[in-house]
Design a protein around this motif. Structure first.
Motif, PDB file in Angstrom:
ATOM      1  N   ASP A  63       0.681  -1.266   0.121  1.00 60.49           N
ATOM      2  CA  ASP A  63       0.001   0.004  -0.079  1.00 60.49           C
ATOM      3  C   ASP A  63       0.841   1.172  -0.046  1.00 60.49           C
ATOM      4  N   ASN A  64       2.111   1.216   0.512  1.00 54.29           N
ATOM      5  CA  ASN A  64       2.945   2.388   0.547  1.00 54.29           C
ATOM      6  C   ASN A  64       3.863   2.707  -0.885  1.00 54.29           C
ATOM      7  N   ARG A  87       1.486   4.463  -7.178  1.00 53.31           N
ATOM      8  CA  ARG A  87       0.729   3.899  -8.240  1.00 53.31           C
ATOM      9  C   ARG A  87       1.387   3.236  -9.517  1.00 53.31           C
ATOM     10  N   GLN A 129       2.468  -0.325  -8.156  1.00 52.17           N
ATOM     11  CA  GLN A 129       1.386  -1.046  -8.117  1.00 52.17           C
ATOM     12  C   GLN A 129       0.961  -1.312  -9.490  1.00 52.17           C
ATOM     13  N   HIS A 181      -2.691  -9.978  -3.643  1.00 53.52           N
ATOM     14  CA  HIS A 181      -1.602  -9.516  -4.635  1.00 53.52           C
ATOM     15  C   HIS A 181      -1.148 -10.575  -5.634  1.00 53.52           C
TER      16      HIS A 181
END
Length: 256
Positions: free
Chosen positions: A48-49, A52, A55, A139
């Protein structure tokens, strides 16, 4: 044909009799799976850190093989020991007396070792993948998704080629110490330095480890290479073949 079968059986017996080779293969599996699992745990916790962009281009398959960078050291050790054990014990003289056709001797030794490291490599690839995906949780990816099965099988092929490359080099150098002195800096220092410097990155892309690891990537942005996954593996096959051919010529020209 019968003679070749006897030589294969002899090489299998010699391979089983060296305990160190057994432990190096076990270490290759455990180190690769253990480190990869640890990295997957940290990756899941920190996902989550991530930015974008990171990810969006996250390659869950490649992450599950990150421990292979260290695990390959054990596979190198296997390749070195399979060959150097005969030279360090003096058994090479008896082997070449029993099998004067040195090409046949090398082919049979390589064939037996290839079969073993291929099986271990595939166990490592599939085991590490499933463990890593389980730890990545939401994930993770499935093995039926595009490119994933190729990457998993390719991980095992990469480990196999690492072992064979080490065998070829050891036939050239004969000494386990000298072989490790050459292999470890080549894979763990020279490759890293060349790939981190802009002027030499293009050269680094064609080193065996840099090229071979592309087979384990599914997301194109994971590794910036001028070739695809199979092209990278083919480059590594070329390095391995060159090492084995060089080993054959040294074995043919030098006395035991």
């Amino acid at each position: 044909m019968r003679h070749a079968t006897r030589v294969l059986r002899s090489e299998w017996t010699k391979l089983r009799s060296v305990r160190a080779t057994r432990w190096t293969l076990i270490a290759a599996v455990l180190i690769t799976a253990g480190l990869s699992a640890l990295i997957c745990v940290f990756t899941r916790a920190d996902f989550d850190n991530m930015s974008r962009r990171s990810q969006a281009t996250f390659d869950a398959t490649y992450v599950s093989f990150t421990g292979m960078g260290i695990g390959q050291l054990a596979m190198m050790a296997f390749g070195v020991l399979v060959v150097s054990a005969e030279y360090s014990t003096g058994m090479i003289r008896s082997s070449l007396s029993a099998v004067p056709q040195r090409g046949l001797f090398l082919v049979c030794k390589v064939a037996v070792a290839t079969g073993l490291v291929f099986v271990v490599g595939q166990i490592t690839g599939f085991g590490t993948f499933y463990l890593g995906q389980w730890l990545l949780g939401s994930h993770s990816v499935g093995i039926t998704e595009p490119g994933v099965l190729r990457a998993v099988v390719g991980a095992g092929l990469y480990m196999t080629l690492i072992g064979l490359f080490a065998m070829g080099l050891t036939f050239v150098l004969r000494s386990p110490v000298v072989s490790f002195i050459v292999l470890m800096p080549f894979f763990f220092i020279v490759s890293g330095i060349l790939s981190s410097v802009g002027a030499t990155q293009k050269i680094a892309h064609y080193l065996p480890d840099q090229a071979g690891t592309t087979i384990m990537a599914v997301v194109p942005q994971t590794l910036d290479r001028p070739y695809g996954p199979w092209g990278g593996l083919l480059i590594m096959v070329g390095w391995t073949a060159a090492a084995l051919v060089a080993g054959y010529f040294v074995l043919r020209e030098r006395d035991a």
